[in-house]
Design an enzyme around this catalytic site. Structure first.
Site, PDB file in Angstrom:
ATOM      1  N   CYS A 335       0.798  -1.240   0.000  1.00 19.70           N
ATOM      2  CA  CYS A 335       0.000   0.000   0.000  1.00 19.70           C
ATOM      3  C   CYS A 335       0.830   1.290   0.000  1.00 19.70           C
ATOM      4  O   CYS A 335       0.583   2.184  -0.835  1.00 19.70           O
ATOM      5  CB  CYS A 335      -0.955   0.023   1.182  1.00 19.70           C
ATOM      6  SG  CYS A 335      -1.527  -1.567   1.762  1.00 19.70           S
ATOM      7  N   ARG A 364       6.249 -11.597   5.568  1.00 16.24           N
ATOM      8  CA  ARG A 364       5.660 -11.533   6.906  1.00 16.24           C
ATOM      9  C   ARG A 364       6.430 -12.452   7.847  1.00 16.24           C
ATOM     10  O   ARG A 364       6.765 -13.591   7.481  1.00 16.24           O
ATOM     11  CB  ARG A 364       4.187 -11.968   6.870  1.00 16.24           C
ATOM     12  CG  ARG A 364       3.331 -11.223   5.837  1.00 16.24           C
ATOM     13  CD  ARG A 364       2.810  -9.905   6.336  1.00 16.24           C
ATOM     14  NE  ARG A 364       2.087  -9.181   5.289  1.00 16.24           N
ATOM     15  CZ  ARG A 364       0.797  -9.340   5.006  1.00 16.24           C
ATOM     16  NH1 ARG A 364       0.086 -10.215   5.686  1.00 16.24           N
ATOM     17  NH2 ARG A 364       0.234  -8.608   4.056  1.00 16.24           N
ATOM     18  N   GLN A 382       1.094 -11.035  -3.376  1.00 13.48           N
ATOM     19  CA  GLN A 382      -0.277 -10.582  -3.152  1.00 13.48           C
ATOM     20  C   GLN A 382      -0.834  -9.973  -4.438  1.00 13.48           C
ATOM     21  O   GLN A 382      -0.169  -9.162  -5.083  1.00 13.48           O
ATOM     22  CB  GLN A 382      -0.284  -9.542  -2.033  1.00 13.48           C
ATOM     23  CG  GLN A 382      -1.613  -9.348  -1.356  1.00 13.48           C
ATOM     24  CD  GLN A 382      -1.449  -8.630  -0.021  1.00 13.48           C
ATOM     25  OE1 GLN A 382      -0.567  -7.802   0.144  1.00 13.48           O
ATOM     26  NE2 GLN A 382      -2.294  -8.946   0.937  1.00 13.48           N
ATOM     27  N   ASP A 384      -2.540  -7.477  -5.397  1.00 13.71           N
ATOM     28  CA  ASP A 384      -2.936  -6.243  -4.735  1.00 13.71           C
ATOM     29  C   ASP A 384      -3.437  -5.215  -5.739  1.00 13.71           C
ATOM     30  O   ASP A 384      -2.979  -5.174  -6.884  1.00 13.71           O
ATOM     31  CB  ASP A 384      -1.722  -5.651  -4.011  1.00 13.71           C
ATOM     32  CG  ASP A 384      -2.061  -5.179  -2.616  1.00 13.71           C
ATOM     33  OD1 ASP A 384      -3.263  -5.039  -2.327  1.00 13.71           O
ATOM     34  OD2 ASP A 384      -1.133  -4.959  -1.830  1.00 13.71           O
ATOM     35  N   HIS A 386      -5.066  -0.912  -5.641  1.00 12.44           N
ATOM     36  CA  HIS A 386      -5.564   0.247  -4.904  1.00 12.44           C
ATOM     37  C   HIS A 386      -6.252   1.190  -5.875  1.00 12.44           C
ATOM     38  O   HIS A 386      -5.739   1.445  -6.963  1.00 12.44           O
ATOM     39  CB  HIS A 386      -4.427   0.957  -4.164  1.00 12.44           C
ATOM     40  CG  HIS A 386      -3.787   0.095  -3.124  1.00 12.44           C
ATOM     41  ND1 HIS A 386      -2.647  -0.643  -3.373  1.00 12.44           N
ATOM     42  CD2 HIS A 386      -4.160  -0.189  -1.856  1.00 12.44           C
ATOM     43  CE1 HIS A 386      -2.338  -1.336  -2.290  1.00 12.44           C
ATOM     44  NE2 HIS A 386      -3.234  -1.084  -1.362  1.00 12.44           N
ATOM     45  N   LYS A 466     -15.467  -2.548   5.288  1.00 18.74           N
ATOM     46  CA  LYS A 466     -14.930  -3.488   4.304  1.00 18.74           C
ATOM     47  C   LYS A 466     -15.966  -4.539   3.918  1.00 18.74           C
ATOM     48  O   LYS A 466     -16.954  -4.759   4.629  1.00 18.74           O
ATOM     49  CB  LYS A 466     -13.682  -4.176   4.834  1.00 18.74           C
ATOM     50  CG  LYS A 466     -13.920  -5.040   6.072  1.00 18.74           C
ATOM     51  CD  LYS A 466     -12.663  -5.787   6.481  1.00 18.74           C
ATOM     52  CE  LYS A 466     -12.911  -6.661   7.699  1.00 18.74           C
ATOM     53  NZ  LYS A 466     -11.787  -7.560   8.003  1.00 18.74           N
ATOM     54  N   HIS A 512      -8.464  -0.455  -0.795  1.00 20.32           N
ATOM     55  CA  HIS A 512      -7.567  -1.612  -0.870  1.00 20.32           C
ATOM     56  C   HIS A 512      -8.391  -2.779  -1.401  1.00 20.32           C
ATOM     57  O   HIS A 512      -9.525  -2.983  -0.981  1.00 20.32           O
ATOM     58  CB  HIS A 512      -7.036  -2.003   0.507  1.00 20.32           C
ATOM     59  CG  HIS A 512      -6.284  -0.935   1.207  1.00 20.32           C
ATOM     60  ND1 HIS A 512      -4.913  -0.926   1.302  1.00 20.32           N
ATOM     61  CD2 HIS A 512      -6.712   0.169   1.876  1.00 20.32           C
ATOM     62  CE1 HIS A 512      -4.532   0.132   2.004  1.00 20.32           C
ATOM     63  NE2 HIS A 512      -5.606   0.811   2.359  1.00 20.32           N
TER      64      HIS A 512
END
Length: 643
Positions: A335, A364, A382, A384, A386, A466, A512
């Site tokens: 992000c 992680r 990921q 991902d 945005h 969310k 996100h």
């Protein structure tokens, strides 16, 4: 004289304080027998809880989700009691409820064996048959610590010492055995009739590899024998589909301990599938109006300070690395990098929405005990994205995301979804007004799509509401993959702006969004959903050509070349082996199509086509097979060659 109001609005008045169990008995003997607990003014309580003032009460039975959870929690206690009776000197630690069951961690020098589990389960049944009353007791903190230390239960004493505050400690007793617990529990062990111990594994105390290794016994508990039988059948089916075993059998991936646990090595066949997944992902995103990004794997620690990750997420981040007197950290998320690209220049309202997507690898710091094949790893990619937009664009963008999400998941073979909308928690950033507008926009998008959803009041992230989407696999398991989260926090922290129609600076809304979750975990889910029998568009080898004798070898190679030149993933097996053995071996490799070539096929310029399920499709020309396979691939398996 308390008045108890029941869920149907009816009321019952009592002359004096009354226990929850007595209210159940007052309603009828059937409910008195079935009641496991109560919800008193919104709080789950034991049936022994006294009601001294007017109250609202609903009674919990095994038919309720909460009732089943209480059964499992109480069965975990039953397990711990049985273990200590069978194996004196064993220390108990924690025993929570998990999905479909429970576990309890034990400190014992000697490993539990399968025979031990049978003995423990037999003892549990005896304790259940004894119908021991389960009672709640309260001790002052120091007294509770002394109590467990005197018993040699040092782990329990440590747990109590770490409980914040100075309130008294609640404990539950059954027979002479007592355990630390908040409760509630069933009234007696006789309510625990349907359970099964399933496995034993190692687990570090508090999930930390630097602590002692404990033994974790897993079990399951249900309200009736039919449900237990169905669950055990699902377990058996899940074992057959275990992605770790199938991954080895099909040579798709490995976890190399020499390189460190939780790091995935993609073998050639697995890498082929990953490439297909990622190519499809990119194609779909470009078609949906996304721009694709690439960002670094590390950044200055100050970036993670600004984003708040070092405040809220530090335990899951790897230690910082020093370079030129500055600290860098591996990225746990993508992000902030996308935010920096946004801030690289000032944007106008005309630029919004901006949709940016990245297959970004993140890292992680997962504990060793938490790692599990592809499902829980330390380094993963990921999927991902945005979206930066204006408030009034939120609803349309969510609909746009839902369209993309459901379409992609259906292409992978998932068409059963459950949706959760999570709203503002007690602690949050952003004004109440923007929370209301944003939540309404999410709700509006779900209703526009006609998607049924459940509401998780207060379950949103602190930075925004969310939507979570779970997919149901072939054996009925739910998997959390897709999430759509609104964020009012990062735009504020990074002072993100755009120039509005009025010429003033405004704060964009950040969305996100992940569809697959991570490529690694989603691949594991795919393996188990399809049992390694990937649809032809995903299969690492879509067809294998098998010759009967050496006389057909030249023709087999020409067929392979023709199909490979058309973009198909085709192998050829020219070994001097019996055709039956070749067919068996490649069927076990779950290859969609087996193309058998003998003298007759060479003469007719055809192939005898078989499916991995053993169905004979007859003799098919090379061109006809290629046309059918292409149709199947383009339609993502929705049209199968055999009709």
């Amino acid at each position: 004289m308390p008045v108890v109001t029941l869920p149907d609005g009816s009321q019952r008045e009592f002359d004096q304080a009354v226990a929850v169990a007595d209210v159940a008995a007052d309603i009828g003997p059937g409910l008195a027998k079935a009641a496991l607990a109560g919800r008193l003014n919104g709080e789950l309580v034991d049936t022994s809880r006294l009601i001294e003032t007017d109250a609202e009460l609903s009674l919990i039975t095994s038919r309720d989700d909460e009732g089943l959870e209480i059964i499992r929690h109480s069965t975990a206690h039953l397990l711990a009691q049985a273990v200590q009776l069978e194996f004196p000197g064993t220390q108990v630690t924690i025993g929570p409820v998990i999905e479909d069951g429970f576990f309890y961690d034990f400190a014992r020098d000697q490993a539990f064996t399968p025979d031990d589990l049978e003995a423990i389960e037999a003892r549990m049944k005896k304790l259940a048959d004894a119908d021991l009353e389960i009672t709640r007791h309260v001790m002052e903190r120091d007294e509770a610590i002394r109590h467990f230390k005197d018993l040699g239960e040092h782990y329990k004493a440590e747990i109590i010492e770490d409980i914040p505050g100075d309130e008294p400690i609640s404990l539950y007793q059954q027979g002479e055995w007592m355990d630390l617990c908040r409760g509630p529990h069933v009234p007696s062990t006789g309510k625990l009739k349907v359970f099964k111990l399933t496995s034993v594994a190692g687990a570090y105390w508090r999930g930390d590899a630097s602590n002692a290794m404990l033994q974790r016994i897993y079990g399951t508990a249900w309200s009736d024998k039919k449900s237990l039988k169905q669950y055990l059948l699902r377990l058996e089916e899940a074992e057959k589909r275990d992605h770790r075993r199938i991954g080895r059998e099909l040579d798709l991936f490995s976890i190399q301990e020499e390189a460190g646990g939780g790091l995935v090595f993609w073998h050639p066949k697995g890498a082929r599938i990953r490439r297909v997944i990622e190519d499809f992902w990119r194609e779909q995103h470009v078609a949906a109006g996304y721009e694709l990004l690439y960002t670094p794997h590390i950044a200055l620690q100050t970036l993670w300070d600004t984003s708040g990750h070092t405040d809220f997420y530090l335990d899951s981040m790897y230690a910082a690395m020093e370079e030129d007197n500055q600290l860098y950290q591996l990225k746990p998320m993508n992000c902030p990098f996308h935010v920096l690209i946004y801030k690289n220049q000032l944007h106008s309202y005309r630029d919004l929405p901006m949709r940016w997507a990245e297959l970004g690898t993140v890292y992680r710091h997962e504990m060793s005990g938490a790692l599990h094949g592809l499902m829980r790893v330390r380094g993963f990619t990921q999927d991902d994205a945005h979206i930066f937009c204006r408030e009034e664009q939120i609803a349309d963008e969510i609909v746009h995301i839902l369209d993309l999400t459901l379409g992609m998941l259906e292409s992978f073979g998932f068409d059963d979804f459950s949706v959760m909308l999570s709203t503002q928690p007690a602690k949050s950033v952003g004004s109440d007004e923007i929370w209301v507008k944003a939540t309404d926009a999410l709700r509006q998008a779900l209703e526009t799509k006609g998607l049924p959803y459940s509401l998780d009041e207060g379950g949103g992230a602190f930075y925004g509401p969310k939507i979570d989407i779970k997919i149901k696999d072939a054996i009925g398991r739910d998997w959390q993959c897709s999430t759509i989260q609104l964020d009012f926090n990062l735009p504020e922290r990074f002072n993100m702006e755009y120039v509005g129609e009025d010429g003033n600076r405004h704060r964009p809304i950040m969305i996100h969004r992940a569809l697959l979750g991570s490529i690694e975990r989603f691949f594991g889910i795919l393996i188990e959903h399809h049992e390694g029998k990937f649809p032809s568009w995903l299969a690492p080898v879509q067809a294998v050509i098998l010759n009967i004798t050496d006389q057909q070898a030249e023709f087999a190679l020409k067929v392979q070349e023709s199909l490979k030149n058309q973009g198909f993933r085709v192998d050829v097996d020219l070994r001097n082996e019996k055709i039956g053995r070749k067919i068996r071996e490649h069927t076990l490799q779950r290859i969609p199509y087996l193309l058998v070539i003998g003298d007759r096929e060479v003469e007719a310029n055809t192939m005898a086509v078989r499916t991995r399920e053993g169905k004979d499709l007859g003799s098919i020309s090379i061109d006809a097979f290629a046309e059918g396979l292409l149709t199947e691939i383009v339609s993502r398996g929705r049209t199968i060659m055999e009709g």
